[in-house]
Design a protein around this motif. Sequence first.
Motif, PDB file in Angstrom:
ATOM      1  N   UNK A   1       0.874  -0.976  -0.119  1.00  0.00           N
ATOM      2  CA  UNK A   1      -0.034  -0.126   0.214  1.00  0.00           C
ATOM      3  C   UNK A   1       1.072   1.228   0.057  1.00  0.00           C
ATOM      4  N   UNK A   2       2.466   1.215   0.119  1.00  0.00           N
ATOM      5  CA  UNK A   2       3.006   2.437   0.406  1.00  0.00           C
ATOM      6  C   UNK A   2       3.744   2.615  -1.126  1.00  0.00           C
ATOM      7  N   UNK A   3       3.546   1.386  -2.039  1.00  0.00           N
ATOM      8  CA  UNK A   3       4.428   1.960  -2.997  1.00  0.00           C
ATOM      9  C   UNK A   3       3.381   1.682  -4.548  1.00  0.00           C
ATOM     10  N   UNK A   4       2.502   2.255  -4.113  1.00  0.00           N
ATOM     11  CA  UNK A   4       1.278   2.287  -5.261  1.00  0.00           C
ATOM     12  C   UNK A   4       1.790   2.910  -6.659  1.00  0.00           C
ATOM     13  N   UNK A   5       1.886   2.296  -7.565  1.00  0.00           N
ATOM     14  CA  UNK A   5       2.295   3.224  -8.776  1.00  0.00           C
ATOM     15  C   UNK A   5       1.084   4.281  -8.996  1.00  0.00           C
ATOM     16  N   UNK A   6       1.566   4.983 -10.010  1.00  0.00           N
ATOM     17  CA  UNK A   6       0.373   5.813 -10.723  1.00  0.00           C
ATOM     18  C   UNK A   6      -0.590   4.998 -11.661  1.00  0.00           C
ATOM     19  N   UNK A   7      -1.774   5.434 -12.185  1.00  0.00           N
ATOM     20  CA  UNK A   7      -2.482   4.365 -13.223  1.00  0.00           C
ATOM     21  C   UNK A   7      -1.934   4.884 -14.224  1.00  0.00           C
ATOM     22  N   UNK A   8      -1.750   4.620 -15.237  1.00  0.00           N
ATOM     23  CA  UNK A   8      -1.531   5.296 -16.970  1.00  0.00           C
ATOM     24  C   UNK A   8      -2.917   4.662 -17.779  1.00  0.00           C
ATOM     25  N   UNK A   9      -3.330   3.674 -17.698  1.00  0.00           N
ATOM     26  CA  UNK A   9      -4.186   3.511 -18.534  1.00  0.00           C
ATOM     27  C   UNK A   9      -4.947   2.892 -17.927  1.00  0.00           C
ATOM     28  N   UNK A  10      -6.827   2.655 -18.698  1.00  0.00           N
ATOM     29  CA  UNK A  10      -8.235   1.790 -17.817  1.00  0.00           C
ATOM     30  C   UNK A  10      -8.312   0.470 -18.588  1.00  0.00           C
ATOM     31  N   UNK A  11      -7.678  -0.310 -19.373  1.00  0.00           N
ATOM     32  CA  UNK A  11      -9.074  -1.942 -19.814  1.00  0.00           C
ATOM     33  C   UNK A  11      -9.131  -2.590 -18.947  1.00  0.00           C
ATOM     34  N   UNK A  12      -9.964  -3.322 -20.182  1.00  0.00           N
ATOM     35  CA  UNK A  12      -9.638  -5.029 -19.924  1.00  0.00           C
ATOM     36  C   UNK A  12      -8.915  -5.234 -19.266  1.00  0.00           C
ATOM     37  N   UNK A  13      -8.972  -5.723 -18.049  1.00  0.00           N
ATOM     38  CA  UNK A  13      -8.091  -6.753 -17.779  1.00  0.00           C
ATOM     39  C   UNK A  13      -8.279  -8.222 -17.241  1.00  0.00           C
ATOM     40  N   UNK A  14      -7.718  -8.931 -18.117  1.00  0.00           N
ATOM     41  CA  UNK A  14      -8.134 -10.948 -17.140  1.00  0.00           C
ATOM     42  C   UNK A  14      -7.911 -11.038 -15.991  1.00  0.00           C
ATOM     43  N   UNK A  15      -6.679 -10.500 -15.095  1.00  0.00           N
ATOM     44  CA  UNK A  15      -6.500 -10.958 -13.699  1.00  0.00           C
ATOM     45  C   UNK A  15      -5.673 -12.230 -14.083  1.00  0.00           C
TER      46      UNK A  15
ATOM     47  N   UNK B   1       7.525   0.381 -18.505  1.00  0.00           N
ATOM     48  CA  UNK B   1       7.170   0.842 -17.235  1.00  0.00           C
ATOM     49  C   UNK B   1       8.601   1.417 -16.599  1.00  0.00           C
ATOM     50  N   UNK B   2       8.054   2.330 -15.374  1.00  0.00           N
ATOM     51  CA  UNK B   2       9.848   2.160 -14.947  1.00  0.00           C
ATOM     52  C   UNK B   2       9.425   1.624 -13.436  1.00  0.00           C
ATOM     53  N   UNK B   3       8.544   1.396 -12.715  1.00  0.00           N
ATOM     54  CA  UNK B   3       8.358   0.371 -11.200  1.00  0.00           C
ATOM     55  C   UNK B   3       7.658  -0.994 -12.367  1.00  0.00           C
ATOM     56  N   UNK B   4       8.453  -1.648 -12.988  1.00  0.00           N
ATOM     57  CA  UNK B   4       8.468  -3.220 -13.112  1.00  0.00           C
ATOM     58  C   UNK B   4       8.064  -4.333 -12.074  1.00  0.00           C
ATOM     59  N   UNK B   5       8.930  -3.982 -10.734  1.00  0.00           N
ATOM     60  CA  UNK B   5       9.363  -4.507 -10.347  1.00  0.00           C
ATOM     61  C   UNK B   5       8.206  -4.551  -8.786  1.00  0.00           C
ATOM     62  N   UNK B   6       7.348  -3.586  -8.644  1.00  0.00           N
ATOM     63  CA  UNK B   6       6.055  -3.597  -8.354  1.00  0.00           C
ATOM     64  C   UNK B   6       4.563  -4.031  -8.820  1.00  0.00           C
TER      65      UNK B   6
END
Length: 619
Positions: free
Chosen positions: A448-462, A546-551
Amino acid sequence: MYIRQLFQSSRLQWAWRAAFLEHIQGRHQRARRWAHSGGGTYKAVIFDMGGVLIPSPGRVAAEWELQNHILPGTIQKAWISGGENGPWIKFMRGVMTTEDFLQEFGRLCSEISKTSVPVGSFLSLLTSEQVAKQFPVMTDAITQIRAKGLRTAVLSNNFYLPNGKSFLPLDRKQFDVVVESCLEGVCKPDPRIYRLCLERLGLQPSESIFLDDLGPNLKAAASLGIHTIQVNDPETAIKELEALLGFTLRMVIPNTCPVRKTVEIPRDSLEKYLKDLLGTQSTGPLELLQFEQRQSNPTYYVRLANHQLVLRRKPPGTLVPSTHALEREFRTMKALANAGVPVPKVLDLCKDSWVIGNPFYLMEYCPGLIYRDPSLPGLELSQRQAIYTAMNRVLCKIHSVDLKAVGLQDYGKHGDYISHQVQTWIKQYRASETRTIPAMERLIQWLPCHLPRQQKMTVVHGDFRLDNLVFHPEKAEVLAVLHWEFSTVGDPLVDVACSCLAHYLPSSSPSSLLRGLSDCDFTQLGIPTAEEYLRMYCLHSEIPPPENWNFYMAFSFFRMAAVVQGIYKHSLTGQASSAATKQNEKLTEYMSNLAWDFAVKEGFRVFKEMPATKPPVRI
């Protein structure tokens, strides 16, 4: 064609009358064989068409009469009227046009029922693609017979269609010999048409087995020395044919097993529901198998008549809130099918628990290949490259769907997707927690302390992974994307990270859930590394890496750990859909340790990017 001129036999009149009387009176008798002299190894199997390979014309007629309020038995009586000189026999001998047949046959039916009978409607139904479908069990049998080196033939009493072609709604490539009454000018049970079939097969009568649903046709064949099987039900007939040939004729549905007792389904109520839904009156047995691979929702293969289906249900017992979202799966697949995303065709969502005990939905079974081992053993380097490229492209396709165009604009919770997901999976984990796992506790504080900023909204399979895709058996094409229960609208990079989980798991794990590629040589295999796979996705989607791929990787492994923990807890009460989950007690800890490794990497990345500061001056 040469036996058309020979056809003058008066025996057909009584034979056909007997045949249809047998059809009316003896359809539900136990299947039987007529004995013949001789023996030896069988070299061919000869199939009748109607009532053997496709639904019986008699059964189709009975259902049509019921639906159209026609006197029951009208079509049957008109069939046998006039014997060999009646319109039906002349139509099957190819000596009467469709127009003349409909006129004469309609007159007979109207006289019998004392009312106007639209026989053109019946003929259209009988020859429609909806009705004239080959039984899957027969298709499987023919494939197995030919694979063993035996020959196959179809020997059918059929007729010409208005377009001038004969009515044979079958793949002719399945058969070495095709004999049609309308082309030869002679019908069963005349012995000459059987001799013609044997001549073209190049075999003796004792070397063949003949399947038909009418007694007189079988008796005629047996009198020549052909071994016969009466078909009252395709499944039963196939079992009898297997006993004669000495090998199985039914295709094995991959990754299935008998249904476990803890997740059994009441067959009678399911069969009644299916018949009402599909509009079939088949008396054949309901075939039910369970998919054995990792499933949070019990999943079944269902076959009824010529329908092959997949049933997904919620597991029995008390469930963690908001899990096992079948309604979500159903809605997503139904919407995405209209956007060109390869998904199975969904048929119905049943929320009533009275049918099988809890909610479920049905979709069509999609045959194809599911690759359980991400290293793709047995394939060539170029094939592996193509498989992973196809996987990447279909993910891009999913993420490019116009939400408004497919009616998913209100799907999921828009905004703060990652934050919501983190909190959801923390709650899911807490609800199924059985012991304290240190790495999970650290992640619950860190994420919860390292959440990335969301860039795009799409359908996500999950849960987008290689083993959730069905591939074409002969080319690198995704036929269907399965298991949409975690789908929503959110950050597409979550899907990309999920599809890279296998890159960081070892290949030696006995569990398909953990089998990976971390100790493999990617270059030698032709499989892209996780970094290359990510770049491929970004290139196709036209977004920067993305820069924060590890997250994203840390969150994906954390979520997988929570899923595994939930399945494990279900296994303790017998609710889990796979027996193997009882062995997965330590998987949660393993997954959480991998997740924490990526969290540490992300911490180092952030630290390195921090601006340099001067050390404080000591006083």
